[in-house]
Design an enzyme around this catalytic site. Structure first.
Site, PDB file in Angstrom:
ATOM      1  CB  ALA A   1      26.111  32.199  20.163  1.00 20.40           C
TER       2      ALA A   1
ATOM      3  N   GLY B   1      30.982  32.210  20.064  1.00 15.83           N
ATOM      4  CA  GLY B   1      31.007  31.461  21.381  1.00 15.83           C
ATOM      5  C   GLY B   1      31.668  29.952  21.132  1.00 15.83           C
TER       6      GLY B   1
ATOM      7  CD  GLU C   1      32.854  34.602  23.161  1.00 19.75           C
ATOM      8  OE1 GLU C   1      31.845  34.303  22.587  1.00 19.75           O
ATOM      9  OE2 GLU C   1      33.022  35.836  23.409  1.00 19.75           O
TER      10      GLU C   1
ATOM     11  CD  GLU D   1      31.698  36.653  18.507  1.00 22.19           C
ATOM     12  OE1 GLU D   1      32.875  37.050  17.823  1.00 22.19           O
ATOM     13  OE2 GLU D   1      31.628  36.023  19.365  1.00 22.19           O
TER      14      GLU D   1
HETATM   15  N1  CO8 Z   1      24.446  29.329  14.374  1.00 24.88           N
HETATM   16  C1  CO8 Z   1      23.585  28.705  13.805  1.00 24.88           C
HETATM   17  N2  CO8 Z   1      23.733  27.995  12.805  1.00 24.88           N
HETATM   18  C2  CO8 Z   1      24.843  27.835  12.277  1.00 24.88           C
HETATM   19  C3  CO8 Z   1      25.927  28.438  12.757  1.00 24.88           C
HETATM   20  C4  CO8 Z   1      25.658  29.165  14.189  1.00 24.88           C
HETATM   21  N3  CO8 Z   1      26.620  30.084  14.610  1.00 24.88           N
HETATM   22  N4  CO8 Z   1      27.331  28.393  11.902  1.00 24.88           N
HETATM   23  C5  CO8 Z   1      26.882  27.449  11.221  1.00 24.88           C
HETATM   24  N5  CO8 Z   1      25.523  27.139  11.225  1.00 24.88           N
HETATM   25  C6  CO8 Z   1      24.824  26.337  10.411  1.00 24.88           C
HETATM   26  C7  CO8 Z   1      24.518  27.036   8.849  1.00 24.88           C
HETATM   27  O1  CO8 Z   1      23.353  27.755   8.955  1.00 24.88           O
HETATM   28  C8  CO8 Z   1      24.227  25.880   8.032  1.00 24.88           C
HETATM   29  O2  CO8 Z   1      22.867  25.501   8.126  1.00 24.88           O
HETATM   30  P1  CO8 Z   1      21.952  25.097   7.212  1.00 24.88           P
HETATM   31  O3  CO8 Z   1      22.654  23.968   6.303  1.00 24.88           O
HETATM   32  O4  CO8 Z   1      20.771  24.627   7.555  1.00 24.88           O
HETATM   33  O5  CO8 Z   1      21.863  26.422   6.219  1.00 24.88           O
HETATM   34  C9  CO8 Z   1      24.967  24.799   8.741  1.00 24.88           C
HETATM   35  O6  CO8 Z   1      25.363  25.221  10.075  1.00 24.88           O
HETATM   36  C10 CO8 Z   1      26.498  24.391   8.093  1.00 24.88           C
HETATM   37  O7  CO8 Z   1      27.079  25.754   7.962  1.00 24.88           O
HETATM   38  P2  CO8 Z   1      27.751  26.441   6.596  1.00 24.88           P
HETATM   39  O8  CO8 Z   1      26.726  25.853   5.149  1.00 24.88           O
HETATM   40  O9  CO8 Z   1      27.941  27.950   6.453  1.00 24.88           O
HETATM   41  O10 CO8 Z   1      28.926  25.614   6.461  1.00 24.88           O
HETATM   42  P3  CO8 Z   1      30.355  26.273   5.760  1.00 24.88           P
HETATM   43  O11 CO8 Z   1      31.338  25.052   5.672  1.00 24.88           O
HETATM   44  O12 CO8 Z   1      30.064  26.921   4.321  1.00 24.88           O
HETATM   45  O13 CO8 Z   1      30.688  27.449   6.469  1.00 24.88           O
HETATM   46  C11 CO8 Z   1      31.557  28.375   8.787  1.00 24.88           C
HETATM   47  C12 CO8 Z   1      31.362  27.006   8.065  1.00 24.88           C
HETATM   48  C13 CO8 Z   1      32.590  29.313   8.269  1.00 24.88           C
HETATM   49  C14 CO8 Z   1      31.878  28.086  10.232  1.00 24.88           C
HETATM   50  C15 CO8 Z   1      29.945  29.072   8.666  1.00 24.88           C
HETATM   51  O14 CO8 Z   1      29.000  28.250   8.901  1.00 24.88           O
HETATM   52  C16 CO8 Z   1      29.865  30.495   9.725  1.00 24.88           C
HETATM   53  O15 CO8 Z   1      30.506  31.522   9.274  1.00 24.88           O
HETATM   54  N6  CO8 Z   1      29.172  30.331  10.589  1.00 24.88           N
HETATM   55  C17 CO8 Z   1      28.877  31.414  11.566  1.00 24.88           C
HETATM   56  C18 CO8 Z   1      30.026  31.755  12.528  1.00 24.88           C
HETATM   57  C19 CO8 Z   1      29.921  32.848  13.580  1.00 24.88           C
HETATM   58  O16 CO8 Z   1      29.387  33.955  12.929  1.00 24.88           O
HETATM   59  N7  CO8 Z   1      29.975  32.584  14.778  1.00 24.88           N
HETATM   60  C20 CO8 Z   1      29.724  33.593  15.716  1.00 24.88           C
HETATM   61  C21 CO8 Z   1      28.223  33.610  16.212  1.00 24.88           C
HETATM   62  S1  CO8 Z   1      27.719  34.588  17.084  1.00 24.88           S
HETATM   63  C22 CO8 Z   1      28.262  34.329  18.634  1.00 24.88           C
HETATM   64  O17 CO8 Z   1      28.956  33.288  18.956  1.00 24.88           O
HETATM   65  C23 CO8 Z   1      28.107  35.285  19.881  1.00 24.88           C
HETATM   66  C24 CO8 Z   1      28.413  34.725  21.174  1.00 24.88           C
HETATM   67  C25 CO8 Z   1      27.776  35.614  22.137  1.00 24.88           C
HETATM   68  C26 CO8 Z   1      26.567  35.821  22.509  1.00 24.88           C
HETATM   69  C27 CO8 Z   1      26.412  36.118  23.865  1.00 24.88           C
HETATM   70  C28 CO8 Z   1      25.049  37.097  23.921  1.00 24.88           C
HETATM   71  C29 CO8 Z   1      24.989  37.943  25.513  1.00 24.88           C
END
Ligand code: CO8
Length: 260
Positions: free
Chosen positions: A66, A111, A114, A134
């Site tokens: 998400a 997400g 999921e 998460e």
């Molecule tokens: N949301 C927003 N932006 C994201 C996300 C995300 N989930 N994941 C990556 N990005 C963005 C980064 O911020 C970055 O943007 P910017 O260049 O502007 O800083 C760009 O994508 C590239 O990402 P990275 O530089 O971090 O790339 P890496 O190769 O270094 O790392 C990863 C890749 C490991 C995938 C890393 O990006 C990461 O850990 N991302 C987050 C993963 C995460 O925590 N996902 C869970 C999110 S919470 C969720 O899904 C809850 C769902 C349920 C909600 C329901 C509510 C009721």
């Protein structure tokens, strides 16, 4: 059909949907959900479309979760009042009775994992990685991970993944039963599209009933599920495609399906 966050194309009887926010690793926000809801409704209504494949743009991610940037400032009251992300269940999971496949080409996290689990099955690239990270954000799965991942891979692996946030690679995902098949990265989408075309070539009413009966295995008791299966089987015997299918077998030719 023009959307801002996804690409949609029809390839004969198969709809291909590509999550297209590569700058944020295809993170899922409310707009993606709204657009996918429209696509699933259109897919359901379009008799020419018989299978759907969803994948991620770019080489790196199916969807990295998400959109954290959409959630970071949101308040509890808004999450509650909007019934935040309930639309995934309503408009995507229940958006169609027809088959659809998740073609996971990279990170499927939070997400993203999921969403893949909502599909009827997953085909994964050998670069795919699955996880529910998460907990690292101070939250927990919210789009079905604690339920669907647990049903897919069992309590031990699901609990470990959700509590530690560790990722599973494609080989582990296949051996754990999370994905149907792992395919070399460059061939994965073609393979998923071929699989979808194979499903699209089957008698459509039998495909609907098959999906419904397999899904029932997750919703009900064995006794009721078996009865449900039998009833659906019996209903299918009234279809023109049943008459054609059995006749075609006896006459050693391909069936010509009417979809009823
Ligand atoms: N949301 C927003 N932006 C994201 C996300 C995300 N989930 N994941 C990556 N990005 C963005 C980064 O911020 C970055 O943007 P910017 O260049 O502007 O800083 C760009 O994508 C590239 O990402 P990275 O530089 O971090 O790339 P890496 O190769 O270094 O790392 C990863 C890749 C490991 C995938 C890393 O990006 C990461 O850990 N991302 C987050 C993963 C995460 O925590 N996902 C869970 C999110 S919470 C969720 O899904 C809850 C769902 C349920 C909600 C329901 C509510 C009721």
């Amino acid at each position: 059909m023009n959307y801002e966050n996804i690409l949609v194309e029809q390839r004969d009887a198969v709809t291909l949907v590509t999550l297209n926010r590569p700058q944020s690793l295809n993170a899922l926000n409310s707009e993606v959900l709204r657009e996918l809801g429209e696509v699933f409704a259109a897919y359901e209504a379009d008799k020419s479309q018989r299978c759907l494949v969803i994948t991620g743009s770019g080489d790196k991610a199916f969807a990295a979760g998400a959109d954290i940037k959409e959630m970071v400032e949101k308040e509890t009251v808004d999450f509650y009042l909007e019934d935040f992300f309930s639309g995934w269940q309503r408009n995507v999971v229940h958006g169609t009775r027809k088959p659809w496949i998740a073609a996971v080409n990279g990170f499927a996290l939070g997400g993203g994992c999921e969403l893949a689990l909502m599909a009827d099955f997953i085909i994964a690239s050998d670069k795919a990685r699955f996880g529910q990270p998460e907990i690292n954000l101070g939250v927990a799965p919210g789009m079905g991970g604690s339920q669907r991942l647990t049903r897919a891979v069992g309590k031990a692996k699901s609990m470990e993944m959700c509590l530690t946030g560790r990722m599973m690679d494609a080989a582990e995902a296949e051996s754990a039963g999370l994905v149907a098949r792992v395919v070399p990265h460059d061939e994965m989408l073609n393979d998923a599209l071929k699989t979808a075309a194979a499903i699209a070539s089957k008698p459509p009413m039998a495909a609907l009933a098959t999906k419904e009966m397999v899904d029932a295995a997750f919703e009900t008791t064995l006794e009721l599920g078996l009865k449900h299966e039998r009833r659906l089987f019996q209903i299918l015997t009234a279809s023109e495609d049943k008459v054609e299918g059995m006749k075609a077998f006896v006459e050693k030719r391909e069936g010509q399906w009417k979809g009823r």
